[in-house]
Enzyme design. Structure first.
Site, PDB file in Angstrom:
ATOM      1  N   THR A  14       0.850  -1.180   0.000  1.00  0.00           N
ATOM      2  CA  THR A  14       0.000   0.000   0.000  1.00  0.00           C
ATOM      3  C   THR A  14       0.890   1.236   0.000  1.00  0.00           C
ATOM      4  O   THR A  14       1.969   1.211   0.580  1.00  0.00           O
ATOM      5  CB  THR A  14      -0.843  -0.070   1.278  1.00  0.00           C
ATOM      6  OG1 THR A  14      -1.769  -1.129   1.113  1.00  0.00           O
ATOM      7  CG2 THR A  14      -1.568   1.213   1.580  1.00  0.00           C
ATOM      8  N   ARG A  49     -14.363  -7.374   0.318  1.00  0.00           N
ATOM      9  CA  ARG A  49     -13.629  -6.866   1.492  1.00  0.00           C
ATOM     10  C   ARG A  49     -12.984  -5.502   1.188  1.00  0.00           C
ATOM     11  O   ARG A  49     -12.355  -5.296   0.158  1.00  0.00           O
ATOM     12  CB  ARG A  49     -12.547  -7.888   1.858  1.00  0.00           C
ATOM     13  CG  ARG A  49     -11.713  -7.504   3.076  1.00  0.00           C
ATOM     14  CD  ARG A  49     -10.423  -6.819   2.705  1.00  0.00           C
ATOM     15  NE  ARG A  49      -9.602  -6.539   3.873  1.00  0.00           N
ATOM     16  CZ  ARG A  49      -8.534  -5.751   3.867  1.00  0.00           C
ATOM     17  NH1 ARG A  49      -8.164  -5.166   2.766  1.00  0.00           N
ATOM     18  NH2 ARG A  49      -7.836  -5.550   4.960  1.00  0.00           N
ATOM     19  N   VAL A  50     -13.141  -4.591   2.121  1.00  0.00           N
ATOM     20  CA  VAL A  50     -12.493  -3.280   2.032  1.00  0.00           C
ATOM     21  C   VAL A  50     -11.706  -3.074   3.330  1.00  0.00           C
ATOM     22  O   VAL A  50     -12.206  -3.371   4.417  1.00  0.00           O
ATOM     23  CB  VAL A  50     -13.542  -2.158   1.848  1.00  0.00           C
ATOM     24  CG1 VAL A  50     -12.888  -0.783   1.923  1.00  0.00           C
ATOM     25  CG2 VAL A  50     -14.276  -2.325   0.518  1.00  0.00           C
ATOM     26  N   GLY A  51     -10.473  -2.594   3.212  1.00  0.00           N
ATOM     27  CA  GLY A  51      -9.628  -2.389   4.388  1.00  0.00           C
ATOM     28  C   GLY A  51      -9.724  -0.980   4.942  1.00  0.00           C
ATOM     29  O   GLY A  51     -10.716  -0.269   4.726  1.00  0.00           O
ATOM     30  N   ASP A  52      -8.687  -0.579   5.646  1.00  0.00           N
ATOM     31  CA  ASP A  52      -8.682   0.720   6.309  1.00  0.00           C
ATOM     32  C   ASP A  52      -8.331   1.872   5.371  1.00  0.00           C
ATOM     33  O   ASP A  52      -8.677   3.021   5.656  1.00  0.00           O
ATOM     34  CB  ASP A  52      -7.663   0.703   7.460  1.00  0.00           C
ATOM     35  CG  ASP A  52      -6.251   0.422   6.949  1.00  0.00           C
ATOM     36  OD1 ASP A  52      -6.087  -0.533   6.153  1.00  0.00           O
ATOM     37  OD2 ASP A  52      -5.315   1.154   7.313  1.00  0.00           O
ATOM     38  N   THR A  73      -0.510   1.934   6.963  1.00  0.00           N
ATOM     39  CA  THR A  73      -0.386   0.713   6.176  1.00  0.00           C
ATOM     40  C   THR A  73      -0.241  -0.468   7.119  1.00  0.00           C
ATOM     41  O   THR A  73       0.389  -0.364   8.168  1.00  0.00           O
ATOM     42  CB  THR A  73       0.803   0.755   5.216  1.00  0.00           C
ATOM     43  OG1 THR A  73       0.918  -0.527   4.582  1.00  0.00           O
ATOM     44  CG2 THR A  73       2.118   1.095   5.909  1.00  0.00           C
ATOM     45  N   GLY A  74      -0.860  -1.576   6.744  1.00  0.00           N
ATOM     46  CA  GLY A  74      -0.779  -2.761   7.594  1.00  0.00           C
ATOM     47  C   GLY A  74      -2.054  -3.568   7.469  1.00  0.00           C
ATOM     48  O   GLY A  74      -2.847  -3.361   6.538  1.00  0.00           O
ATOM     49  N   GLY A 131      -5.493  -4.264   7.646  1.00  0.00           N
ATOM     50  CA  GLY A 131      -6.555  -3.271   7.698  1.00  0.00           C
ATOM     51  C   GLY A 131      -7.592  -3.449   8.788  1.00  0.00           C
ATOM     52  O   GLY A 131      -8.080  -2.462   9.351  1.00  0.00           O
TER      53      GLY A 131
HETATM   54  N1  ASP Z   1      -4.035  -1.588   4.920  1.00  0.00           N
HETATM   55  C1  ASP Z   1      -4.231  -2.270   3.665  1.00  0.00           C
HETATM   56  C2  ASP Z   1      -5.508  -3.083   3.747  1.00  0.00           C
HETATM   57  O1  ASP Z   1      -5.759  -3.720   4.753  1.00  0.00           O
HETATM   58  C3  ASP Z   1      -3.114  -3.174   3.273  1.00  0.00           C
HETATM   59  C4  ASP Z   1      -1.725  -2.620   3.356  1.00  0.00           C
HETATM   60  O2  ASP Z   1      -1.471  -1.629   4.039  1.00  0.00           O
HETATM   61  O3  ASP Z   1      -0.805  -3.154   2.685  1.00  0.00           O
HETATM   62  O4  ASP Z   1      -6.233  -3.119   2.777  1.00  0.00           O
END
Ligand code: ASP
Length: 319
Positions: A186, A214-217, A237-238, A240
């Site tokens: 990300t 699915r949708v992340g943060d 980033t991480g 989500g």
């Molecule tokens: N935060 C992002 C998600 O969960 C993934 C990422 O940061 O690489 O969609």
């Protein structure tokens, strides 16, 4: 005139020096430097932080090395759906897009939603229609495809689990020798301009093998992205899901606003204490209106870079 600065990230996760060749490391460093320059040139010319973060993130989206725009990860159905968001700390206006396909620069779409629509977030097909109506660039599947991402997805296909792109170990890929599939990610940027206005933007393909829409943060204002001139601009980033549950980016802002913590103190508390308690692996970048910057992560590494008007420049990957 206040100190101006730009900070970027290209994802956090299991990034180990031992798993990376010198050549790949040089590729990543060059890509991060290029994105830093793309955004920083706006700040140098007296431009606003919003334009700087948009330019830096668009540059990272165009780079196939990162999990955003071109080179985004594949979902369980073999499609590449992307999420992005942007926020202006001066006005606290925000724009976001989730689960879009075929949009060349999702962060540009998020920006256009903020500027040209009465809404904050648009999703999927409707977001695509809005983008086309606004004349934004689209691209076919082939543009977004990368052999490495495809191979990462094949490792997980049918497993029912989703994974951070950096943490999927690809045994055999001819696509990017030396990477062993454990990196990329990300992307995001935060900036403070010469007028003391701050902004944040984040863009992602999400998690490999994600399913059920699915949708992340990353596209969620307050979770993956937040900006408020009174406190901070943050891009995360991480993994989500914990980042959403912890309302991560906004929590940093709250700690500064209500507890009087500094940017660095607030980010440290959230990343190394609050997130860890709920298995939230990852990191974040931040700026405040005074030109302070920070890059904090609890994973093995985070692709990151910082450049400011004091002449400081940092590009780094590992702990
Ligand atoms: N935060 C992002 C998600 O969960 C993934 C990422 O940061 O690489 O969609």
């Amino acid at each position: 005139m206040s100190r101006y600065a730009l900070v970027i990230h290209g994802g956090a996760g299991t990034l180990l020096r031992s798993a990376m060749t010198a050549e790949m490391e040089a590729h990543y460093s060059a890509a991060l430097e290029e994105a830093l320059q793309a955004g920083f040139s706006f700040l140098q010319q007296g431009g606003c932080s919003l334009d700087a973060v948009k330019a830096a993130v668009m540059n990272l989206e165009d780079c196939i090395l990162f999990n955003a725009g071109r080179g985004a990860v594949f979902g369980a159905d073999g499609r590449q759906e992307m999420d992005a968001s942007i926020m202006d700390g001066k006005t606290r206006m925000a724009g976001a897009v989730s689960a879009v396909q075929h949009i060349r620069n999702p962060v540009e779409l998020a920006y256009t939603i903020m500027q040209k629509s009465p809404h904050v977030m648009l999703n999927g097909k409707g977001a695509y229609e809005f983008a086309v109506a606004q004349g934004l660039a689209t691209a076919p599947d082939e543009y977004f495809y990368s052999a490495l991402r495809y191979e990462q997805w094949k490792q997980l296909q049918g497993s029912g689990t989703a994974a951070l792109d950096h943490n999927v170990k690809v045994q055999d890929t001819n696509a990017l020798p030396g990477t062993e599939g454990r990196k990329f990610g990300t992307v995001g940027a935060v900036a403070v301009d010469v007028h003391g206005n701050i902004a944040a933007a984040t863009s992602t393909g999400g998690m490999t093998n994600k399913q059920w829409g699915r949708v992340g943060d990353s596209p969620i204002i307050g979770a993956g992205t937040y900006a408020n001139n009174e406190t901070c601009a943050i891009s995360c980033t991480g993994h989500g899901e914990p980042f959403i549950r912890a309302v991560t980016a906004y929590d940093v802002s709250c700690l500064m606003e209500y507890k009087g913590l500094s940017l660095q103190e607030a980010m440290h508390l959230v990343v190394h204490d609050k997130l860890l308690k709920i298995d939230g692996e990852g990191g974040m970048i931040g700026v405040d209106a005074k030109g302070n910057t920070a890059m904090v992560f609890n994973s093995e590494g985070m692709y990151r870079g910082m450049k400011n008007s004091d002449g400081e420049q940092v590009v780094s990957i590992y702990k």
